[in-house]
Design an enzyme around this catalytic site. Structure first.
Site, mmCIF file in Angstrom:
data_model
loop_
_atom_site.group_PDB
_atom_site.id
_atom_site.type_symbol
_atom_site.label_atom_id
_atom_site.label_comp_id
_atom_site.label_asym_id
_atom_site.label_seq_id
_atom_site.Cartn_x
_atom_site.Cartn_y
_atom_site.Cartn_z
ATOM 1 N N SER A 1 0.822 -1.215 0.000
ATOM 2 C CA SER A 1 0.000 0.000 0.000
ATOM 3 C C SER A 1 0.857 1.266 0.000
ATOM 4 C CB SER A 1 -0.943 -0.051 1.204
ATOM 5 O OG SER A 1 -1.898 0.969 1.161
ATOM 6 N N ASP B 1 10.124 5.304 -10.151
ATOM 7 C CA ASP B 1 9.674 5.854 -11.430
ATOM 8 C C ASP B 1 10.292 7.205 -11.748
ATOM 9 O OD1 ASP B 1 8.166 3.601 -11.599
ATOM 10 O OD2 ASP B 1 6.227 4.588 -11.727
ATOM 11 N N LYS C 1 -0.576 -4.125 -3.396
ATOM 12 C CA LYS C 1 -1.870 -3.535 -3.045
ATOM 13 C C LYS C 1 -1.957 -2.151 -3.691
ATOM 14 C CE LYS C 1 -4.824 -1.981 0.772
ATOM 15 N NZ LYS C 1 -4.975 -0.566 0.368
#
Length: 524
Positions: free
Chosen positions: A297, A308, A322
């Site tokens: 999460s 990224d 998740k």
């Protein structure tokens, strides 16, 4: 797009939970009822019928909870119902504090036994020591009653500034004592520790993302920078997540202004993007993030944002996967529902939610067993990667979606293959209970030792390894520890250090020869 009727069970749930209370106040003619309201009335009438006519006494609350859980089980694995006691405990943990006496206790032989009082907390100020048994809170008997944990907490909690008379049995002196403790606000830390690994590398361990996480993280960051940190290691292993916005705030300390941190999308297609600001205090310098199969999460939001944006290196094993965002709805009885309302995506556009089948929540939550069986936790090449879900980072590196954050550098599980259950035992409360009972037998053996002396004492002492093996066997776990005895000894020693000296000393031991950290330090 899914039809509105797909989500009628949510409305039905609201009716079941509240309709019993207010239903009798509503008196719409039958001919004006919509299909939606007719279904509400059906459930109300069924509950009334059961309450008034069923042959045996029934607990209406338990029927409501069963209904609610059945409805939510057919949505997704993260839409859940929290009964009042569980919701109260969760709320305190995520808030980051509660009002109480400030002890870590353990139910030992049906008696509330103090593992360690919080340093400078109300219990410590009143003179309570590790190993003390709490027999009474005012006139309430706490031993020999097998009280549930929430009942025990309620006896020890109260209003800030209120006092409680505790009757204590101190085993070391074989005496009963009566001590008055004034309740205070007790912090629940979400940052376990921060420390320097060497002259330039700092380390911060985050155990969850709660209301106080960013403040604690920034404090650690500031202190480590003052000590000369140029490389930061963030440990998110076993961090199951928490508040999305707190993960964003932590990421903001590391990312440059206007870099995308995360975006969410609901079923209507509404996209909400969140960007970093210019407020970060560690926007340059190396960053490493440690993750494992239990990092989920909000942990994955932070790791995904770092990966990224090519801000740092992700080290470890594939994270839990998740990628669903929940919104909480509370009820008057203190219970709540967490309902999935959107999906989140990393800056490159990845949804890292692993696949699931509605109604198979148990299979979903035991995914770790599948990873063990496949060999993924030992070999990078065994990792399931969806080649069709390729995305590119800011600098054009290939990353993958479809089931967790795949690390840039893979580090296998420490325990030997075939003995995976040991990893969970070592990170559970079992070792803590074992160590407490060993200390309770002879606390004087460690009395007066300074931490350095303790380290010398424990350096070559493997005697507790077979004792733990016997302890586990008595508990029904027949597990051989000899092949992992060095690792087991480290965890036992670290737990002794925690109970005798505190959290920082625990990490001083547990991080030594840590396989993931060793990988990081060769690249820092």
């Amino acid at each position: 797009m899914k039809s509105k009727e797909k989500y009628l069970p949510i409305l039905l749930f609201a009716c079941v939970a509240l309709g019993i209370v207010i239903g009798g106040m509503l008196n719409f003619p039958q001919r004006t009822l919509s299909k939606q309201n007719a279904r509400k009335v059906k459930l109300e009438r069924l509950m009334d019928f059961i309450n008034e006519e069923y042959v045996d006494d029934v607990n209406s609350d338990s029927i409501v909870e069963m209904t609610v859980n059945s409805i939510l089980a057919n949505l997704d694995p993260h839409s859940v119902y929290l009964p009042p006691s569980e919701q109260s405990s969760e709320a305190e943990i995520m808030k980051g504090d509660f009002v109480g006496i400030g002890v870590n206790f353990y139910m030992f032989n049906d008696t509330v036994t103090v593992v360690r009082p919080l340093e400078n907390g109300p219990a410590a100020k009143a003179g309570i020591l590790s190993g003390d048994r709490i027999l009474y809170a005012d006139k309430s008997k706490l031993f020999g009653r097998k009280l549930p944990t929430d009942s025990l907490y309620n006896k020890l909690k109260g209003e800030e500034g209120s006092k409680v008379l505790l009757t204590i049995f101190r085993k070391s002196t074989n005496k009963k004592l009566k001590l008055i403790v004034e309740r205070e606000v007790v912090p629940i830390k979400s940052v376990d520790t921060y420390l320097m690994l060497n002259k330039t590398s700092g380390y911060i361990k985050i155990n969850r993302f709660a209301e106080n996480t960013h403040d604690e993280f920034r404090t650690g960051l500031e202190q480590l920078k003052k000590q000369g940190m140029t490389t930061l290691v963030i440990d998110l292993r076993d961090n199951g997540g928490g508040y999305l916005e707190k993960a964003v705030e932590v990421a903001d300390e590391l990312l440059k202004d206007k870099e995308l941190v995360v975006f969410t999308k609901n079923r209507k297609g509404t996209v909400d993007k969140t960007y970093a600001t210019e407020e970060g205090i560690f926007e340059t310098g190396k960053v490493f993030v440690l993750i494992d199969e239990n990092s989920a999460s909000a942990s994955e939001i932070l790791a995904g944002a770092i990966q990224d944006n090519d801000r740092g290196t992700i080290v470890g094993r594939r994270s839990f996967g998740k990628g669903l965002v929940q919104r909480e709805m509370g009820f008057e009885d203190g219970s709540a529902v967490r309902l999935t309302t959107s999906r989140y995506y990393t800056p490159s556009g990845r949804s890292i939610q692993k696949p699931y089948t509605k109604g198979e929540g148990e299979k979903y939550s035991h995914d770790a067993e599948t990873r063990f069986a496949s060999g993924e936790l030992y070999e990078k090449d065994k990792m399931k990667i969806a080649d069709s879900l390729k995305f590119k980072t800011k600098k054009g590196r290939i990353v993958y979606g479809g089931g967790g954050i795949v690390p840039d550098i893979f580090v296998p599980l420490e325990v030997k293959k075939g003995e995976e259950n040991l990893a969970y035992i070592l990170n559970s409360g079992v070792v803590g209970h074992f160590v407490f009972e060993q200390l309770d037998k002879n606390r004087n053996a460690f009395k007066g030792l300074k931490f350095e002396q303790f380290l010398t004492k424990m350096q070559n002492d493997y005697s507790y390894v077979p004792k733990l093996e016997s302890y586990l066997k008595d508990a029904g776990l027949d597990m051989k520890l000899d092949s992992n005895k060095t690792l087991v000894k480290k965890y036992i020693s670290a737990e002794f250090a925690r109970q005798l000296f505190g959290e920082s000393q625990y990490y001083h031991i547990i991080l030594k020869d840590d396989t993931m950290l060793n990988v990081v330090l060769t690249r820092a």
